[in-house]
Design a protein around this motif. Structure first.
Motif, short mmCIF file in Angstrom:
data_model
loop_
_atom_site.label_atom_id
_atom_site.label_comp_id
_atom_site.label_asym_id
_atom_site.label_seq_id
_atom_site.Cartn_x
_atom_site.Cartn_y
_atom_site.Cartn_z
N TYR A 29 8.16 -17.56 21.21
CA TYR A 29 8.41 -19.00 21.08
C TYR A 29 7.24 -19.69 20.37
O TYR A 29 7.45 -20.54 19.49
N ALA A 30 6.02 -19.32 20.74
CA ALA A 30 4.83 -19.94 20.14
C ALA A 30 4.76 -19.71 18.64
O ALA A 30 4.33 -20.58 17.89
N PHE A 31 5.20 -18.53 18.21
CA PHE A 31 5.20 -18.21 16.79
C PHE A 31 6.49 -18.67 16.09
O PHE A 31 6.68 -18.41 14.91
N ASP A 32 7.40 -19.31 16.85
CA ASP A 32 8.66 -19.82 16.31
C ASP A 32 9.48 -18.69 15.66
O ASP A 32 10.01 -18.84 14.56
N ILE A 33 9.57 -17.57 16.37
CA ILE A 33 10.32 -16.42 15.88
C ILE A 33 11.75 -16.51 16.42
O ILE A 33 11.96 -16.58 17.63
N ASP A 34 12.72 -16.49 15.52
CA ASP A 34 14.12 -16.63 15.94
C ASP A 34 14.65 -15.31 16.51
O ASP A 34 14.03 -14.27 16.40
N ASN A 35 15.84 -15.38 17.12
CA ASN A 35 16.43 -14.22 17.81
C ASN A 35 16.63 -13.02 16.89
O ASN A 35 16.43 -11.88 17.31
N GLU A 36 17.03 -13.27 15.67
CA GLU A 36 17.23 -12.17 14.72
C GLU A 36 15.92 -11.43 14.46
O GLU A 36 15.88 -10.20 14.44
N ASP A 37 14.84 -12.18 14.27
CA ASP A 37 13.54 -11.55 14.03
C ASP A 37 12.98 -10.90 15.29
O ASP A 37 12.31 -9.87 15.21
N VAL A 38 13.28 -11.48 16.46
CA VAL A 38 12.88 -10.83 17.72
C VAL A 38 13.52 -9.46 17.81
O VAL A 38 12.86 -8.46 18.13
N LEU A 39 14.82 -9.39 17.52
CA LEU A 39 15.52 -8.10 17.56
C LEU A 39 14.93 -7.11 16.56
O LEU A 39 14.78 -5.92 16.86
N TYR A 40 14.59 -7.58 15.38
CA TYR A 40 13.98 -6.71 14.38
C TYR A 40 12.64 -6.16 14.89
O TYR A 40 12.39 -4.95 14.82
N ILE A 41 11.80 -7.02 15.42
CA ILE A 41 10.50 -6.59 15.94
C ILE A 41 10.70 -5.60 17.07
O ILE A 41 10.05 -4.55 17.11
N GLU A 42 11.59 -5.91 18.01
CA GLU A 42 11.84 -5.03 19.14
C GLU A 42 12.33 -3.65 18.67
O GLU A 42 11.88 -2.63 19.17
N ASN A 43 13.24 -3.63 17.71
CA ASN A 43 13.74 -2.35 17.18
C ASN A 43 12.64 -1.57 16.48
O ASN A 43 12.58 -0.34 16.61
N GLU A 44 11.81 -2.24 15.72
CA GLU A 44 10.70 -1.55 15.05
C GLU A 44 9.73 -0.95 16.06
O GLU A 44 9.27 0.17 15.91
#
Length: 188
Positions: free
Chosen positions: A163-178
């Motif tokens: 939230y602090a970095f303003d990362i949206d759900n799509e990018d959260v999923l990308y980071i988590e998958n990586e």
């Protein structure tokens, strides 16, 4: 200020490899110490200066003691700033950032020298997020290491960091998958 192998107290003329009051990288765990010789308190952050991509950054706080060359030290303004920074540094956002952008997708252990620490990005300051992360770090420091409660608090820290970095759900999923591709089961 960031230092490598910086002694919080000058320790001259002693063999630091055989002294119990020296803080070494192997004495650290996320948000605490491996044993009870040291306390996670104070406004100084101590980090292992070996970065493991499977676990991410490992570090805690200290108010005194001697630090050998296997640690990097970040001096902060006060305990709350140290807690906030520790929360951010232990987050999945920073684990991903270090892997992808600082270490160019390298999966081997790397040195977390001051040069690399200076490359870590921080989110824009938000008082509410700051307060929540400080509270969560206070809680995790008191919680049994690697317990279910500990991991739940860590997940909350991750959520606030996204939230602090303003990362949206799509990018959260990308980071988590990586991160799933190379992180050990413990840190998934």
């Amino acid at each position: 200020k960031i230092h490598k192998g910086f002694n919080l107290k000058m320790y001259r003329g002693k063999d630091t490899s055989k002294t119990d009051d020296i803080i070494r990288g192997k004495d650290l765990r996320k948000f605490g110490y491996v044993d009870d010789r040291f306390n996670a308190e104070g406004s100084v952050i101590i980090l292992q200066n070996i970065h493991n991509t499977e676990a991410g950054i490992t570090g805690t706080r200290s108010s005194n003691g001697y630090v050998n060359e296997t640690c990097s030290v970040i001096e902060t303004e006060n305990c709350d700033v140290a807690k906030y920074l520790l929360g951010i540094l232990h987050s999945r956002v920073i684990a991903f950032y270090m892997y992808k952008y600082v270490y160019a997708s390298s999966r081997i252990g790397m040195h977390l020298d001051t040069t690399y620490i200076h490359q870590i990005i921080l989110p824009e300051f938000d008082e509410t997020i700051f307060s929540e992360i400080v509270k969560l770090v206070t809680d995790i420091e008191k919680t049994e290491y690697l317990s279910n409660d500990w991991f739940e608090i860590l997940a909350e820290i991750d959520a606030y960091t996204y939230y602090a970095f303003d990362i949206d759900n799509e990018d959260v999923l990308y980071i988590e998958n990586e991160l799933q591709k190379f992180r050990s089961r413990r840190w998934r």
